[in-house]
Design an enzyme around this catalytic site. Structure first.
Site, PDB file in Angstrom:
ATOM      1  CE  LYS A  96      35.165  40.533  35.443  1.00 13.66           C
ATOM      2  NZ  LYS A  96      35.277  38.721  35.640  1.00 13.66           N
TER       3      LYS A  96
ATOM      4  CD  GLN B  64      37.472  36.194  34.473  1.00 17.03           C
ATOM      5  OE1 GLN B  64      37.970  36.690  35.062  1.00 17.03           O
ATOM      6  NE2 GLN B  64      36.184  35.591  33.771  1.00 17.03           N
TER       7      GLN B  64
ATOM      8  CG  ASP C 280      33.447  35.880  41.136  1.00 18.91           C
ATOM      9  OD1 ASP C 280      33.016  37.108  40.768  1.00 18.91           O
ATOM     10  OD2 ASP C 280      33.430  35.280  40.579  1.00 18.91           O
TER      11      ASP C 280
END
Length: 288
Positions: free
Chosen positions: A50, A94, A117
């Site tokens: 990422k 995460q 997200d």
């Protein structure tokens, strides 16, 4: 005739070129913060991917590492601090988190406008309303982007989504049924009476259940479009490392499908690309 490869890497590269234009027109540099708790090796690999994507696109990234023994309260304080940082447009926690943490409550704490997200209840609820201009979960959004990129006409087609998770299966079904996509959607899950029969009747199959190679050739009708969201580590003594990556779809499905996404190299790159897209969307919205 074997299935045409639905190439997530090429689709992601195409999306990134469009994102670069949006970023160049943005009033501020988009800024993503990635918070990782613990030392899970796979998680650190995903985070590095990422960060590399951010660097490639010109998105600023902040990487926050906290030890596995960090308390829930300390992570909550970190999230609140990130929420209050006006220079920041995206916050990503995460997964997985250490077992003593309540991931759902931490997700709920993220400012919905920075929830890149797309897992906050407010953002998931907007999908139910058909409001698709905000933060959409990256994996189902990536699947939709791939289908449109491949010029798949979903209107009136029967689509089967295997799996009903809150972050993939359920939003995927809603996106397929939404105005503009207009598919007729069935959700297959562990209590479905005859999952194979449901899949055999489908024009589009999205497998997101986390069971290696569950979808076999005799589950898919000739000419169907199959998107494999699953990524599973399975033992393989023939490999030097002792394992291989497998999707939820058996490779033999390529013999009957017209279009098939590979694992790896299919949905995975699109998930990261859509995370970047959500970060840019957030920056644009906050500085419009």
């Amino acid at each position: 005739m074997p299935a045409v490869r639905l190439d997530g890497k090429s689709c992601a590269a195409d999306l990134e070129e469009r994102l670069k234009i949006r970023i160049s027109n943005c009033k501020v540099q988009p800024h993503l913060a990635v918070l990782i708790v613990g030392d899970d090796p796979a998680s650190h690999v995903y985070v590095r991917n990422k960060i590399r994507s951010c660097e490639r696109l010109g998105i600023k990234s902040t990487h926050i590492e906290m030890p596995a023994e960090t308390s829930q309260e300390e992570v909550e304080k970190a999230i609140i601090s990130l929420n209050e940082d006006n220079s920041l447009h995206g916050i990503l926690i995460q997964s997985p988190l250490p077992s003593h943490m309540d991931e759902e409550s931490l997700t709920d704490l993220i400012d919905p406008s920075k929830d890149v997200d797309g897992f906050h209840p407010q953002n998931l609820g907007r999908i139910v309303q058909g409001r698709l201009d905000g933060m959409i979960p990256c994996t189902p959004a990536g699947v939709m982007e791939m289908l449109r990129w491949a010029k798949v006409d979903m209107t009136g087609k029967k689509a089967v989504v295997i799996g009903r998770s809150f972050n993939v299966g359920m939003p995927q079904a809603l996106l397929l049924a939404s105005k503009g996509a207009d598919a007729t959607v069935t959700i297959v899950h562990s209590r479905t009476v005859d999952a194979q029969a449901e899949c055999l009747s489908a024009d589009i199959v999205i497998a997101a259940v986390g069971r290696p190679e569950m979808v076999k050739k005799d589950w898919v009708k000739t000419g169907a479009i199959v998107v494999d969201v699953g990524i599973n580590r399975v033992d393989d003594s023939s490999r030097e490392r002792g394992w291989r990556l497998a999707g939820d779809v058996h490779p033999e499905v390529a013999e009957v499908a017209s279009l098939l996404s590979p694992v790896p190299g299919g949905v995975g790159p699109m998930t990261v690309a859509m995370l970047m897209a959500n970060t840019v969307t957030s920056a644009e919205a906050q500085h419009s």
